[in-house]
Enzyme design. Structure first.
Site, PDB file in Angstrom:
ATOM      1  N   TYR A 149       0.844  -1.212   0.000  1.00 16.76           N
ATOM      2  CA  TYR A 149       0.000   0.000   0.000  1.00 16.76           C
ATOM      3  C   TYR A 149       0.877   1.260   0.000  1.00 16.76           C
ATOM      4  CZ  TYR A 149      -4.307  -2.624   0.984  1.00 16.76           C
ATOM      5  OH  TYR A 149      -5.392  -3.462   0.903  1.00 16.76           O
ATOM      6  N   TYR A 186     -11.654   0.016  -1.007  1.00 19.18           N
ATOM      7  CA  TYR A 186     -11.750   0.443   0.396  1.00 19.18           C
ATOM      8  C   TYR A 186     -10.427   0.993   0.912  1.00 19.18           C
ATOM      9  CZ  TYR A 186      -9.209  -3.164   3.069  1.00 19.18           C
ATOM     10  OH  TYR A 186      -8.236  -3.935   3.651  1.00 19.18           O
ATOM     11  N   ARG A 187      -9.352   0.745   0.188  1.00 17.73           N
ATOM     12  CA  ARG A 187      -8.031   1.158   0.649  1.00 17.73           C
ATOM     13  C   ARG A 187      -7.126   1.074  -0.562  1.00 17.73           C
ATOM     14  NH1 ARG A 187      -4.864  -2.380   5.298  1.00 17.73           N
ATOM     15  NH2 ARG A 187      -3.192  -0.914   5.730  1.00 17.73           N
TER      16      ARG A 187
HETATM   17  P1  ADP Z   1       1.193  -1.027   9.587  1.00 19.67           P
HETATM   18  O1  ADP Z   1       2.666  -1.037   9.885  1.00 19.67           O
HETATM   19  O2  ADP Z   1       0.330  -1.647  10.641  1.00 19.67           O
HETATM   20  O3  ADP Z   1       0.893  -1.562   8.217  1.00 19.67           O
HETATM   21  P2  ADP Z   1       1.464   1.832   9.237  1.00 19.67           P
HETATM   22  O4  ADP Z   1       2.156   2.313  10.431  1.00 19.67           O
HETATM   23  O5  ADP Z   1       2.275   1.647   7.997  1.00 19.67           O
HETATM   24  O6  ADP Z   1       0.692   0.486   9.580  1.00 19.67           O
HETATM   25  O7  ADP Z   1       0.248   2.791   8.967  1.00 19.67           O
HETATM   26  C1  ADP Z   1      -0.543   2.692   7.805  1.00 19.67           C
HETATM   27  C2  ADP Z   1      -0.929   4.099   7.353  1.00 19.67           C
HETATM   28  O8  ADP Z   1      -1.798   4.677   8.316  1.00 19.67           O
HETATM   29  C3  ADP Z   1       0.243   5.054   7.224  1.00 19.67           C
HETATM   30  O9  ADP Z   1       0.782   5.037   5.928  1.00 19.67           O
HETATM   31  C4  ADP Z   1      -0.378   6.395   7.565  1.00 19.67           C
HETATM   32  O10 ADP Z   1      -0.938   6.982   6.414  1.00 19.67           O
HETATM   33  C5  ADP Z   1      -1.491   6.050   8.524  1.00 19.67           C
HETATM   34  N1  ADP Z   1      -1.056   6.198   9.937  1.00 19.67           N
HETATM   35  C6  ADP Z   1      -0.293   5.320  10.605  1.00 19.67           C
HETATM   36  N2  ADP Z   1      -0.118   5.705  11.856  1.00 19.67           N
HETATM   37  C7  ADP Z   1      -0.773   6.859  12.011  1.00 19.67           C
HETATM   38  C8  ADP Z   1      -0.971   7.729  13.124  1.00 19.67           C
HETATM   39  N3  ADP Z   1      -0.453   7.437  14.299  1.00 19.67           N
HETATM   40  N4  ADP Z   1      -1.702   8.839  12.937  1.00 19.67           N
HETATM   41  C9  ADP Z   1      -2.255   9.102  11.730  1.00 19.67           C
HETATM   42  N5  ADP Z   1      -2.119   8.312  10.647  1.00 19.67           N
HETATM   43  C10 ADP Z   1      -1.384   7.193  10.783  1.00 19.67           C
END
Ligand code: ADP
Length: 515
Positions: free
Chosen positions: A94, A471-472
């Site tokens: 993503y 959805y994403r």
């Molecule tokens: P995971 O590691 O669980 O896949 P990520 O940390 O990469 O999740 O987060 C996915 C997306 O969600 C990020 O690319 C960002 O756009 C959004 N996001 C993540 N953490 C935050 C946060 N604390 N506040 C706002 N948006 C966030």
């Protein structure tokens, strides 16, 4: 213009950025601010079909507390530096940890990794962004707390907060992760700290048990958005059931998807099947442990006949439905009889229990996911084609057989046009299905990268034309998807953005929302 930075934020001079970096360092310490390409490499690597340079960050900053997040936000406002928050920063397929546009500063919240509270009686947890699923799982084990998590497939290294704010899904009865969240703490673009729901009431102890609070329900606007930085989030955890019985139903034909959905939907809606069931296509099942080149040396889409032969050889279904029963042994027995009868009456599908399947690593992996146990088995998919390219295409469908067949045919046709394989699963919600297709391609081959980009674009165009929204989506296609939801939605998102974040500093472009 050459610069000592690998990318400068748009509209920010090197001198201004120097000053901003100096201030981040004063707040966070030298060791928690990165501008060199070596350290930024892990924030720049993408798997999606786009040019890497479109997503190069200008720096990475790693605050360890809410106060440090606030101080960084103040610096961002002062110098108009855009900041892209990530939690565990996986988001594979993503956009990974990289920002959606070049030159944003990545705010890596991995150091904020406290499990603040787990209430064993109420089945709730309050966590910071850097907490991983594995960490929370280990905590429950160590403290002998009989609660289960729900996690997505690449779970061990990802985290509940990042996954839920991006509205990811898992495979247990609590598989719709945002639905099972309760209460957030958010650093707003102005630096204020908002607690949503009951959390804003002083001395309240109901923030993790009652979602709605009073007045407009705000939590939703902080998911898939850029209206704030979420620094804490509450979750409901599922009481560990006395008994868990995973099973698989294997179907031999692709067109069986119609009967599968029609058979399962009533059971799912009545919660006889309580979990987010997954219907896995053979190529996903096989692609997790086989290499394509060893079974099909050709270049175009793998022919159906080859897939059929592989299905026979490896004794998997063309569709493989994984479900679980959760309850007391007596309850499970009653529901098991209902399921057996329904499958039998449908005249299709081979229903198998763990005992009947025997020592099958794929079944074990699915059984683990359905009880929220960590693993990374899904990464095997990246070896199917090799070359490190992956983009999730994720349209939503009604839980109706005819709809899923239509979506499958469309996806196969468009993927086939560009020489890609249909590697997919459907995750069944209560009335919807997340149709998840992994567009796997070789990123080291420029022609394949371009074909994957064009293919993804066409998938989005054709599906939205047919009324199927995604959805994403990955960070290269956020504007395109935002457009598919129409101008009114897009303009309202923008109005909210302008009101909350007048300098447009938080994640500009996230979900197609710009100032
Ligand atoms: P995971 O590691 O669980 O896949 P990520 O940390 O990469 O999740 O987060 C996915 C997306 O969600 C990020 O690319 C960002 O756009 C959004 N996001 C993540 N953490 C935050 C946060 N604390 N506040 C706002 N948006 C966030």
């Amino acid at each position: 213009m050459s610069s000592k930075y690998i990318a400068l934020p748009k509209g920010v001079s090197e001198k201004s950025f120097d000053a901003a970096i100096k201030e981040y360092r004063a707040v966070l310490g030298e060791a928690n601010v990165f501008t060199d390409s070596e350290h930024l490499a892990s924030y720049s690597k993408i798997m999606i079909p786009d040019i890497t340079e479109n997503h190069t960050p200008s720096a990475a900053i790693c605050p360890a507390s809410v106060e440090e997040v606030q101080a960084c936000v103040a610096i961002c406002n002062k110098y108009k530096v855009p900041v892209w928050p990530i939690s565990t920063g996986r988001n594979l397929g993503y956009g990974s940890a990289a920002p959606c546009s070049r030159g944003q500063v990545v705010m890596d919240l991995r150091r904020m990794n406290k499990i603040i509270e787990v209430d064993a009686e109420l089945g709730t947890a309050l966590v910071e962004p850097g907490v991983t699923f594995q960490q929370l799982y280990d905590y429950l084990q160590e403290h002998k707390i009989p609660l289960w998590l729900s996690c997505p497939a690449p779970s061990a290294i990802a985290g509940p907060l990042g996954n839920a704010v991006d509205r990811g899904v898992g495979y247990t009865p609590y598989g719709e992760h945002f639905m099972f969240s309760c209460g957030m703490e958010v650093v707003m673009p102005t630096g204020e700290v908002l607690k949503t729901g009951m959390g804003s009431l002083p001395n309240s102890n109901t923030a993790q048990v009652f979602k709605w609070g009073y007045g407009p329900y705000l939590d939703g606007i902080f998911t898939q958005s850029n209206y704030g930085i979420v620094t804490k989030m509450g979750f409901w955890l599922m009481p560990a059931p006395p008994a868990f019985k995973p099973y698989v139903i294997r179907y031999p034909e692709e067109t069986d998807i119609v009967d599968i959905v029609e058979t399962l939907r009533p059971l799912r809606m009545a919660m006889i099947i309580p979990n987010a069931v997954v219907i896995v296509h053979a190529l996903w099942e096989l692609g997790s442990f086989l290499k394509r080149s060893e079974h099909y040396p050709g270049t175009g889409t793998i022919p159906d006949s080859v897939v059929k032969d592989l299905v026979k050889k490896h004794k998997v279904g063309m569709w493989n439905v994984y479900c679980g029963l959760y309850g007391s042994p007596e309850q499970n027995e009653v529901n098991w009889n209902i399921i057996q009868n329904v499958v039998k009456a449908s005249g299709k599908g081979e229903l198998l229990t763990a005992e009947q399947v025997g020592d099958d690593p794929v079944f074990k992996y699915r059984a683990d996911l359905m009880q929220g146990k960590m693993n990374t088995a899904e990464f095997g998919l990246y070896n199917w084609r090799g070359g490190g390219g992956s983009a999730w295409f994720a349209p939503v469908s009604q839980a109706r057989g005819s709809e899923t067949l239509k979506q499958m045919d469309m996806a196969k046709r468009i993927l086939g046009k560009y020489g890609f394989d249909y590697v997919s699963e459907f995750i069944v919600g209560w009335r919807d299905m997340h149709h998840i297709v992994d567009l796997l391609y070789d990123r080291t081959d420029p022609a394949q990268l371009e074909a994957a980009r064009a293919c993804f674009d066409e998938l989005l165009t054709e599906f939205s034309k047919a009324g199927y929204g995604t959805y994403r989506v990955n960070t290269a296609f956020m504007d395109k998807v935002a457009d598919t939801y129409g101008p009114v939605k897009r303009e309202i998102n923008r109005k909210i953005k302008r009101a909350l974040d007048p300098n447009g500093i938080i994640a500009p472009g996230k979900s197609g929302i710009w100032n």
